[in-house]
Design a protein around this motif. Sequence first.
Motif, PDB file in Angstrom:
ATOM      1  N   PHE A   1      55.701  22.293 -88.746  1.00  0.00           N
ATOM      2  CA  PHE A   1      54.376  22.883 -88.803  1.00  0.00           C
ATOM      3  C   PHE A   1      53.194  21.852 -88.406  1.00  0.00           C
ATOM      4  O   PHE A   1      52.251  22.211 -87.734  1.00  0.00           O
ATOM      5  CB  PHE A   1      54.276  23.185 -90.416  1.00  0.00           C
ATOM      6  CG  PHE A   1      52.826  24.060 -90.610  1.00  0.00           C
ATOM      7  CD1 PHE A   1      52.758  25.336 -90.231  1.00  0.00           C
ATOM      8  CD2 PHE A   1      51.841  23.524 -90.687  1.00  0.00           C
ATOM      9  CE1 PHE A   1      51.604  26.254 -90.502  1.00  0.00           C
ATOM     10  CE2 PHE A   1      50.373  24.134 -91.089  1.00  0.00           C
ATOM     11  CZ  PHE A   1      50.626  25.727 -90.798  1.00  0.00           C
ATOM     12  N   MET A   2      53.125  20.704 -88.851  1.00  0.00           N
ATOM     13  CA  MET A   2      52.197  19.678 -88.229  1.00  0.00           C
ATOM     14  C   MET A   2      52.462  19.365 -86.868  1.00  0.00           C
ATOM     15  O   MET A   2      51.429  19.321 -86.019  1.00  0.00           O
ATOM     16  CB  MET A   2      52.531  18.389 -89.004  1.00  0.00           C
ATOM     17  CG  MET A   2      51.602  17.189 -88.536  1.00  0.00           C
ATOM     18  SD  MET A   2      51.700  15.694 -89.667  1.00  0.00           S
ATOM     19  CE  MET A   2      53.354  15.358 -88.873  1.00  0.00           C
ATOM     20  N   LEU A   3      53.575  19.177 -86.386  1.00  0.00           N
ATOM     21  CA  LEU A   3      53.730  18.945 -84.818  1.00  0.00           C
ATOM     22  C   LEU A   3      53.445  20.142 -83.983  1.00  0.00           C
ATOM     23  O   LEU A   3      52.885  20.152 -82.890  1.00  0.00           O
ATOM     24  CB  LEU A   3      55.470  18.563 -84.617  1.00  0.00           C
ATOM     25  CG  LEU A   3      55.735  17.526 -85.037  1.00  0.00           C
ATOM     26  CD1 LEU A   3      57.323  17.435 -84.810  1.00  0.00           C
ATOM     27  CD2 LEU A   3      55.128  16.299 -84.736  1.00  0.00           C
ATOM     28  N   GLY A   4      53.430  21.285 -84.438  1.00  0.00           N
ATOM     29  CA  GLY A   4      53.204  22.674 -83.851  1.00  0.00           C
ATOM     30  C   GLY A   4      51.530  22.658 -83.632  1.00  0.00           C
ATOM     31  O   GLY A   4      51.144  23.305 -82.838  1.00  0.00           O
ATOM     32  N   ARG A   5      50.905  22.175 -84.577  1.00  0.00           N
ATOM     33  CA  ARG A   5      49.539  22.013 -84.578  1.00  0.00           C
ATOM     34  C   ARG A   5      49.195  21.292 -83.511  1.00  0.00           C
ATOM     35  O   ARG A   5      48.186  21.664 -82.703  1.00  0.00           O
ATOM     36  CB  ARG A   5      48.819  21.654 -86.136  1.00  0.00           C
ATOM     37  CG  ARG A   5      48.846  22.546 -86.951  1.00  0.00           C
ATOM     38  CD  ARG A   5      47.539  23.472 -87.078  1.00  0.00           C
ATOM     39  NE  ARG A   5      47.608  24.503 -87.725  1.00  0.00           N
ATOM     40  CZ  ARG A   5      47.301  24.539 -89.078  1.00  0.00           C
ATOM     41  NH1 ARG A   5      47.024  23.482 -89.776  1.00  0.00           N
ATOM     42  NH2 ARG A   5      47.427  25.804 -89.753  1.00  0.00           N
ATOM     43  N   TYR A   6      49.696  20.073 -83.283  1.00  0.00           N
ATOM     44  CA  TYR A   6      49.377  19.109 -82.093  1.00  0.00           C
ATOM     45  C   TYR A   6      49.909  19.919 -80.784  1.00  0.00           C
ATOM     46  O   TYR A   6      49.042  19.868 -79.884  1.00  0.00           O
ATOM     47  CB  TYR A   6      49.917  17.837 -82.333  1.00  0.00           C
ATOM     48  CG  TYR A   6      49.408  17.001 -83.539  1.00  0.00           C
ATOM     49  CD1 TYR A   6      48.139  16.419 -83.442  1.00  0.00           C
ATOM     50  CD2 TYR A   6      50.273  16.587 -84.673  1.00  0.00           C
ATOM     51  CE1 TYR A   6      47.610  15.989 -84.549  1.00  0.00           C
ATOM     52  CE2 TYR A   6      49.670  15.941 -85.637  1.00  0.00           C
ATOM     53  CZ  TYR A   6      48.286  15.649 -85.737  1.00  0.00           C
ATOM     54  OH  TYR A   6      47.848  14.857 -86.633  1.00  0.00           O
ATOM     55  N   VAL A   7      51.082  20.388 -80.725  1.00  0.00           N
ATOM     56  CA  VAL A   7      51.372  21.035 -79.649  1.00  0.00           C
ATOM     57  C   VAL A   7      50.463  22.027 -79.476  1.00  0.00           C
ATOM     58  O   VAL A   7      50.014  22.375 -78.278  1.00  0.00           O
ATOM     59  CB  VAL A   7      52.800  21.525 -79.821  1.00  0.00           C
ATOM     60  CG1 VAL A   7      53.294  22.221 -78.373  1.00  0.00           C
ATOM     61  CG2 VAL A   7      53.581  20.095 -79.669  1.00  0.00           C
TER      62      VAL A   7
END
Length: 426
Positions: free
Chosen positions: A297-303
């Motif tokens: 979820f966190m990485l998805g926000r950055y991407v």
Amino acid sequence: MELTVTNVPAARSKPQHKSIYGFVLVVSLFFLWALTANLLPILIPHLKKACRLNILQSSLIDSAYWIAYFIIALPAGMVMKRFGYKKAIITGLLLAAAGAFLFYPAAESRSFSFFLIALFILAAGMTFLETSANPFITVLGDPDTAAQRLNFAQAFNGLGAFMASMFLSKLMIGKEVKTASELSLLSPQALDHYYSLLFHRVKLPYLMIGIVLVLVALLFLITKFSDDHKESKETSLPAHKLVIRQEPNLFMGIITQFFYVGAQVCVSSFFILYATTVSGLKEYDATNYLGLLLLGFMLGRYVGTFLLRYVGAGKLLCLYAMINVMLMLFIVFAGGKQAIWAFVGVEFFMSIMYPTIFSLSIKNLGRNTPIASSYMVMAIIGGAVFPPLLGYLSDVSGSIQTAYIIPLLCFIPITYFGWRQMRITN
């Protein structure tokens, strides 16, 4: 409003420094409310055992938390408009800290109702924070890039979620968790000691959160933000009467956010139950996989923040929602250990949805932005409505896997909203 970050000339280094410091403090709020919201998937199975609840009863933990957003959002918006961002934020931090500290007497009393009251007060404080921080981020620059800024700030929300699931969860769920067959072999005294330990483990995480919230409130209290006088003057301007029916985009956004939050809460809150009953994991190990979910979820926000620079917000929202519909179909109808990776994918593609729906819905509302933001936060009540539906369906069908059809259906209106935004843009 008392808290603002404005564009200033480079020569004015000190005001600029204050503006950056204020921005960092506001962004830190996104991290903080994630700690409490993302302990719920740990708290649900934990209190389910400690208080000996069924799945429907344990879903009331979600309801007690998220219904506060519906009840408190408008009062929080009024406080924000009347007294400014700074005072609304301090109020929220102290209110949330009070709720966190109430977990200690709730654990001592072993009362499930006491826990629900503490959760409601904690969430009421978080409602103040979300009502203040979300619209603040969207008005910091060009309206066309509001979704990017909000996704950037929400990325720190993802970091808080990861920290809660990977570290704070370990303080609550230990390796000494016993199965039903093991509990049946214990003497009454040993059984009472076991349940006492379960309740005791709830205290420390929430005491730590309460202390941090108080410290952050003190930082806001002692910090003088730049351009306070200008902010207060702007919030004193009268807003036009906001009639939701006359703002179809806002109206659709509220409905979509209702379904999105319902989907998000259902997916994560019952993941441990799904992982232990369908995928065959032990509860302690399932917390590690929950951390993996929230890392996605966190990485998805950055991407997502990066992709929004090149792809329209509506188009990306529509694409992500369609992918999640397909992943949820696998979770409901296939299951097994492979479904864990489908959960990771769902969290990754959910990551941009809340801030993107939020920013698209309140776009171009001018001085009505604070009250529109309150309505959007009220839509978080979806997190109180859909988990009991999932819990009831699980109890009736005897399958948590089948019950996950609830969040599957929630992604369909999100897909429509994204498609509608594409048409509006075109």
